[in-house]
Enzyme design. Sequence first.
Site, PDB file in Angstrom:
ATOM      1  N   LYS A  82       0.836  -1.198   0.000  1.00 31.30           N
ATOM      2  CA  LYS A  82       0.000   0.000   0.000  1.00 31.30           C
ATOM      3  C   LYS A  82       0.875   1.254   0.000  1.00 31.30           C
ATOM      4  O   LYS A  82       1.935   1.289   0.646  1.00 31.30           O
ATOM      5  CB  LYS A  82      -0.907  -0.040   1.232  1.00 31.30           C
ATOM      6  CG  LYS A  82      -1.987   1.019   1.297  1.00 31.30           C
ATOM      7  CD  LYS A  82      -2.873   0.781   2.522  1.00 31.30           C
ATOM      8  CE  LYS A  82      -3.915   1.847   2.718  1.00 31.30           C
ATOM      9  NZ  LYS A  82      -4.753   1.575   3.918  1.00 31.30           N
ATOM     10  N   SER A 157      -9.288   2.491   3.122  1.00 35.81           N
ATOM     11  CA  SER A 157      -8.298   3.088   2.254  1.00 35.81           C
ATOM     12  C   SER A 157      -7.399   2.101   1.525  1.00 35.81           C
ATOM     13  O   SER A 157      -6.587   2.488   0.686  1.00 35.81           O
ATOM     14  CB  SER A 157      -7.424   4.040   3.077  1.00 35.81           C
ATOM     15  OG  SER A 157      -6.750   3.344   4.115  1.00 35.81           O
ATOM     16  N   SER A 181      -9.792  -0.045   7.346  1.00 36.16           N
ATOM     17  CA  SER A 181      -9.268   0.175   5.994  1.00 36.16           C
ATOM     18  C   SER A 181      -8.767  -1.077   5.299  1.00 36.16           C
ATOM     19  O   SER A 181      -8.519  -1.053   4.094  1.00 36.16           O
ATOM     20  CB  SER A 181      -8.134   1.209   6.034  1.00 36.16           C
ATOM     21  OG  SER A 181      -8.645   2.482   6.335  1.00 36.16           O
TER      22      SER A 181
END
Length: 460
Positions: A82, A157, A181
């Site tokens: 990420k 996210s 997330s």
Amino acid sequence: MVDTGPLWTLSAHELALAYAAGTSPREVIEATLSHIDEVNPRLNAVITLDAPGALAAADASGRRWRDGKPASPLDGVPITVKDNILVAGLRATWGSKLYRDFVPDEDELPVRRMREAGAVILGKTNVPEFTVHGYTDNMLFGTTGNPWNPALTPGGSSGGAVAAVASGMCTLALGTDGGGSIRRPAAHTGLVGFKPSRDTVPRGKGFPAILGGFEVIGPIARCVGDIIRSMDVIGGPEWRATLEESALPRPRIAYAPTFGDAPVEPVIRDAIERAVAQARALGLDIETLSSFTLADPLAEIWPVISQTGVAWLLDQHHDWKDKVAPAIAEMAAAGSKHSARDYLDALDRVAGLQRSFDAFFTQYDFLLTPAAAAMPWPAGEPHPTAIDGCTVGPRGHAVFTPIANALGLPAMSLPCIVDDGALPVGLQLIAARDRDRRLLNFASAQEGRLFAHRWPEALG
């Protein structure tokens, strides 16, 4: 050679078997890179690709496998990271123009451990700016789509991370979870997403911790076994101390269909009810809680933590005003109005929640809830405005996940068994602090019976 489908569909365990049987890691990585070239333009999940580095790592892995000395069961397994986690030599933007040219010179600790384990780092995945939103879009890279329907969001996210795993662009992904997330995006894409207990995965040097200890790094995969293999690599002493912990023979499970009076979309409610009924038919002890309000105070606590964190971050950048999205500027403005007293009051209320949940987990081993209150919505919209006919705010879809972050509890999202052609639905399981392995062992024992991975039909 293991008789399977395309190489990019294999789990980490299947890849290890294939490598032991003579399959070349370079062959796997080349097939995966080709698949990324085909699929990523439709999804916009991988935003920084390091093909030369991945091929070099694959060649090194191949040498270890030929010598009979793989670095770990993840040696040669393709992974993504990420974009708010640091990877040496790869751009780390956190989804913001403020960091568009930032290239770290060292790995964040979980990344280093994955690299030392022989995992092949393909690149970085897309995030919303500063990873504080529940969908995935930013001014640098644009919008990420859901592999089940690219017009819909994969959530956030960790939206780029789940889109990459669900579409076969990688086997595993490292994500972060500061309020759900990992878990909510995993639910939206039919994956297994795990949020470890606080401090179970040491993080090391990284971006400023705007959510404090609420945010942790965790793995995303298509099966529970690959989550456990990932934790064996990135987990610290707390994880290793539980190595001999076995699954509970008959865990006590509390099922909360909702928190307070929060609305839940009927398709989600029905899928979870079917999973609970099936679990009971298999002999599991599940008690439905007619009313669950323990987590209700978090609705007032969460904005104080997140808004103050964003305001604090932007205070360190004098040139931020032309470089962040309006929604971020609004968060910073709201955060700047909170006093130190407000922040400490929020932390004190979290401590009160901790006491309540400590008592709860003396009665139950796991808390079962929906992972998200809403199904995926249009990819460019920040959040659904209505759920089951009720108007909701920005966190209306996210009511079930933040409590695990606030209290540092292990939690995971698991894909329910749903009808063919239906979008994925995820259920959440939460356990007491540091019961990570107990939770994963339980999930592993139920895999295939209560939940299962499917490939997105939209990839066809």
